[in-house]
Scaffold this motif. Structure first.
Motif, short mmCIF file in Angstrom:
data_model
loop_
_atom_site.label_atom_id
_atom_site.label_comp_id
_atom_site.label_asym_id
_atom_site.label_seq_id
_atom_site.Cartn_x
_atom_site.Cartn_y
_atom_site.Cartn_z
N ILE A 52 0.84 -1.20 0.00
CA ILE A 52 0.00 0.00 0.00
C ILE A 52 0.88 1.25 0.00
O ILE A 52 1.94 1.27 0.63
CB ILE A 52 -0.95 -0.01 1.22
CG1 ILE A 52 -1.94 1.16 1.16
CG2 ILE A 52 -0.17 0.00 2.53
CD1 ILE A 52 -3.06 1.05 2.20
N VAL A 53 0.45 2.25 -0.75
CA VAL A 53 1.08 3.56 -0.79
C VAL A 53 0.08 4.58 -0.26
O VAL A 53 -1.08 4.59 -0.68
CB VAL A 53 1.50 3.94 -2.22
CG1 VAL A 53 1.82 5.43 -2.32
CG2 VAL A 53 2.70 3.12 -2.66
N ILE A 54 0.52 5.44 0.67
CA ILE A 54 -0.31 6.54 1.14
C ILE A 54 0.48 7.82 0.96
O ILE A 54 1.50 8.03 1.62
CB ILE A 54 -0.70 6.37 2.63
CG1 ILE A 54 -1.28 4.98 2.88
CG2 ILE A 54 -1.69 7.45 3.04
CD1 ILE A 54 -1.50 4.67 4.35
N THR A 55 0.03 8.67 0.06
CA THR A 55 0.78 9.88 -0.26
C THR A 55 -0.15 11.07 -0.43
O THR A 55 -1.38 10.95 -0.30
CB THR A 55 1.65 9.65 -1.51
OG1 THR A 55 2.58 10.73 -1.64
CG2 THR A 55 0.81 9.55 -2.78
N LYS A 56 0.41 12.20 -0.72
CA LYS A 56 -0.33 13.45 -0.84
C LYS A 56 -1.13 13.49 -2.13
O LYS A 56 -0.78 12.82 -3.11
CB LYS A 56 0.67 14.62 -0.79
CG LYS A 56 0.04 15.99 -0.67
CD LYS A 56 1.14 17.04 -0.49
CE LYS A 56 0.54 18.44 -0.43
NZ LYS A 56 1.57 19.46 -0.18
N TYR A 57 -2.18 14.27 -2.12
CA TYR A 57 -2.99 14.43 -3.34
C TYR A 57 -2.13 14.85 -4.52
O TYR A 57 -1.22 15.66 -4.39
CB TYR A 57 -4.10 15.47 -3.12
CG TYR A 57 -5.16 15.01 -2.14
CD1 TYR A 57 -5.95 13.90 -2.42
CD2 TYR A 57 -5.36 15.68 -0.93
CE1 TYR A 57 -6.93 13.47 -1.52
CE2 TYR A 57 -6.31 15.25 -0.03
CZ TYR A 57 -7.09 14.14 -0.33
OH TYR A 57 -8.04 13.70 0.57
N GLU A 58 -2.40 14.24 -5.67
CA GLU A 58 -1.71 14.49 -6.94
C GLU A 58 -0.26 14.00 -6.93
O GLU A 58 0.54 14.39 -7.77
CB GLU A 58 -1.77 15.99 -7.31
CG GLU A 58 -3.20 16.50 -7.47
CD GLU A 58 -3.26 17.96 -7.87
OE1 GLU A 58 -2.20 18.56 -8.14
OE2 GLU A 58 -4.38 18.50 -7.93
N HIS A 59 0.09 13.11 -5.99
CA HIS A 59 1.45 12.58 -5.95
C HIS A 59 1.54 11.14 -6.45
O HIS A 59 2.64 10.61 -6.56
CB HIS A 59 2.00 12.66 -4.52
CG HIS A 59 2.54 14.02 -4.16
ND1 HIS A 59 1.84 15.18 -4.38
CD2 HIS A 59 3.72 14.40 -3.60
CE1 HIS A 59 2.55 16.22 -3.97
NE2 HIS A 59 3.70 15.76 -3.49
N VAL A 60 0.41 10.49 -6.72
CA VAL A 60 0.43 9.17 -7.35
C VAL A 60 0.56 9.36 -8.85
O VAL A 60 -0.30 9.95 -9.49
CB VAL A 60 -0.85 8.36 -7.02
CG1 VAL A 60 -0.90 7.08 -7.86
CG2 VAL A 60 -0.89 8.01 -5.54
N LYS A 61 1.66 8.87 -9.41
CA LYS A 61 1.94 9.13 -10.82
C LYS A 61 1.35 8.07 -11.74
O LYS A 61 1.10 8.33 -12.92
CB LYS A 61 3.46 9.21 -11.04
CG LYS A 61 4.11 10.36 -10.28
CD LYS A 61 5.61 10.41 -10.50
CE LYS A 61 6.25 11.54 -9.70
NZ LYS A 61 7.71 11.58 -9.88
N ASP A 62 1.15 6.85 -11.24
CA ASP A 62 0.63 5.76 -12.06
C ASP A 62 0.32 4.59 -11.14
O ASP A 62 0.65 4.61 -9.95
CB ASP A 62 1.67 5.36 -13.12
CG ASP A 62 1.04 4.69 -14.34
OD1 ASP A 62 -0.16 4.33 -14.27
OD2 ASP A 62 1.73 4.53 -15.34
N LYS A 63 -0.30 3.54 -11.70
CA LYS A 63 -0.53 2.32 -10.93
C LYS A 63 0.79 1.58 -10.75
O LYS A 63 1.69 1.66 -11.59
CB LYS A 63 -1.52 1.42 -11.67
CG LYS A 63 -2.93 1.99 -11.75
CD LYS A 63 -3.86 1.03 -12.49
CE LYS A 63 -5.27 1.60 -12.56
NZ LYS A 63 -6.18 0.69 -13.31
#
Length: 411
Positions: A67-78
């Motif tokens: 699992i990844v938990i990061t800031k909004y708009e910081h997930v670049k792709d699956k």
């Protein structure tokens, strides 16, 4: 605007951030990873969580979930086999709580043969959170602390006592499984118990220190929160192996190297800057003004994390305030520029990484009827800098190792 100095600053910012991206650091740390016979679960939390998880996925020979938990708009792709969530920062929100609950569920009921690869970066204090008090109260306490001028160590000393995962409690939740922790530092001096409030590290702060912070900043707490402040956190953890990688020290060295490539003589003033943002900007500008009399081409570099005492309702961040507060001091004929950026690409609740000013900025603002003192009192540095093209916008960078401020003197 001095276009030559702005071009040089852009070069330094871009290449210094590239030098502290976490990919190589995560890969290097995982060379020491022992797989064993059990499951391998990946948990990544913080502003650099996606980038760290992406790098780890490319190295790990086996992965049984993540699992990844990061800031909004910081997930670049699956990322195949890893669930990615975005949540609130600097104030945690329901997405923070829900994603953290999923992470805890993922590491529950593990055996001593299993391992949790825990990738932690700055911002985790808000993003990786499941409170022991109502979420609304935690949000209110967080806002009080952020507005008070408390530094990050003081803020995290309070946060970890109100949380199910901070202050070593996440590592306890993983037990008896082993935790292999890779930490990207965003706090001056790299205190492992304070980075993202130390979810997998023993807590060295005390209840008395926490109570002193509450009194110092007059933080309003419920009776339940007061009781939690008085309860000690884990002081010993036997199931964790920690590797710290990346820091503001590396960022300062990268900035110095890149300034040198442009012909400036670099001087690292400090990598432990910790004071009011506007005071830091004024002081850095004063040093630059004095040094400009030596007729040398110099770069003055200061890394760390400043604070902002909120006195208004404007839009901005600590790096923007630092830069703007330098504008008056360096105004004049000498070609001097001051810029400050957050290495994660976001400064406060804005889309800017930081701000840029030079010896022409003050007059440009005056021509537009903008008074720097009034702007700073209203904490509205973003709009003032925007009016003179002084915002530095990088987008999310994938790293988070504090801030760096650079003063260029182009004699």
């Amino acid at each position: 605007m001095n276009q030559k100095l702005k071009k040089d600053i852009d070069y330094v910012v871009e290449n210094s951030i590239k030098a502290v991206l976490p990919d190589e650091a995560v890969t290097r740390a995982l060379k020491n990873f022992s797989y064993g016979d059990g499951k391998v679960i990946l948990v990544a939390a913080g502003k650099a969580a996606w980038q760290m998880a992406y790098a780890a996925k490319g190295v790990l020979k086996k992965l049984d979930g993540g699992i990844v938990i990061t800031k909004y708009e910081h997930v670049k792709d699956k990322i195949e086999g890893i669930e990615c969530y975005e949540a609130g920062h600097p104030v945690p929100d329901e997405n923070s709580f829900n994603a953290t609950k999923k992470a805890l569920n993922m590491v529950s009921n593990l055996s001593s043969n299993d391992t949790v690869v825990f990738l932690l970066s700055g911002g985790g204090s808000a993003l990786f959170e499941l409170p022991l008090i109502p979420g609304e109260e935690l949000q209110d306490i967080t806002k009080q602390l952020l507005a008070s001028g408390a530094d990050i160590v003081e803020i995290n000393t309070i946060r970890k006592r109100l949380s199910q995962v901070k202050g070593g409690r996440f590592a306890l939740a993983c037990a008896p499984a082993k935790v292999f922790s890779i930490v990207l530092s965003d706090i001056v001096g790299d205190p492992l118990d304070m980075i993202a409030s130390g979810p997998a590290y023993p807590d060295y702060s005390t209840c008395e220190e926490a109570k002193d912070i509450v009194r110092k900043y007059n933080i309003k707490l419920s009776k339940q929160a007061e009781e939690l402040i008085g309860k000690e956190t884990p002081k010993e953890l036997n199931n964790v192996e920690t590797h710290i990688t990346g820091s503001v020290r590396e960022l300062c060295r990268a900035a110095a190297s890149n300034c040198g490539k442009l012909g400036y003589k670099p001087i690292i003033l400090t990598d432990e800057l910790c004071c009011e943002a506007r005071e830091a900007g004024s002081f850095l500008a004063s040093i630059a003004k004095t040094k400009s009399k030596d007729n040398e081409k110099l770069a003055l570099i200061a890394g760390g994390e400043t604070v902002v005492h909120l006195t208004g309702q404007g839009k901005g961040g600590r790096n923007q305030e630092l830069a703007l507060s330098a504008a008056t001091v360096i105004s004049g004929n000498k070609p001097i520029a001051v810029a400050s950026i957050g290495s994660d690409g976001t400064d406060g609740p804005t889309d800017a990484a930081g701000g840029y000013v030079d010896n022409e900025t003050y007059l440009e603002l005056c021509d537009k009827g903008i008074n720097i003192h009034d702007v700073l009192m209203n904490n509205d540095a973003y709009n003032a800098l925007k009016a003179v093209n002084g915002l530095i916008i990088t987008g999310a960078t994938g790293t988070n190792v504090n801030d760096v401020a650079v003063a260029l003197i182009d004699n």
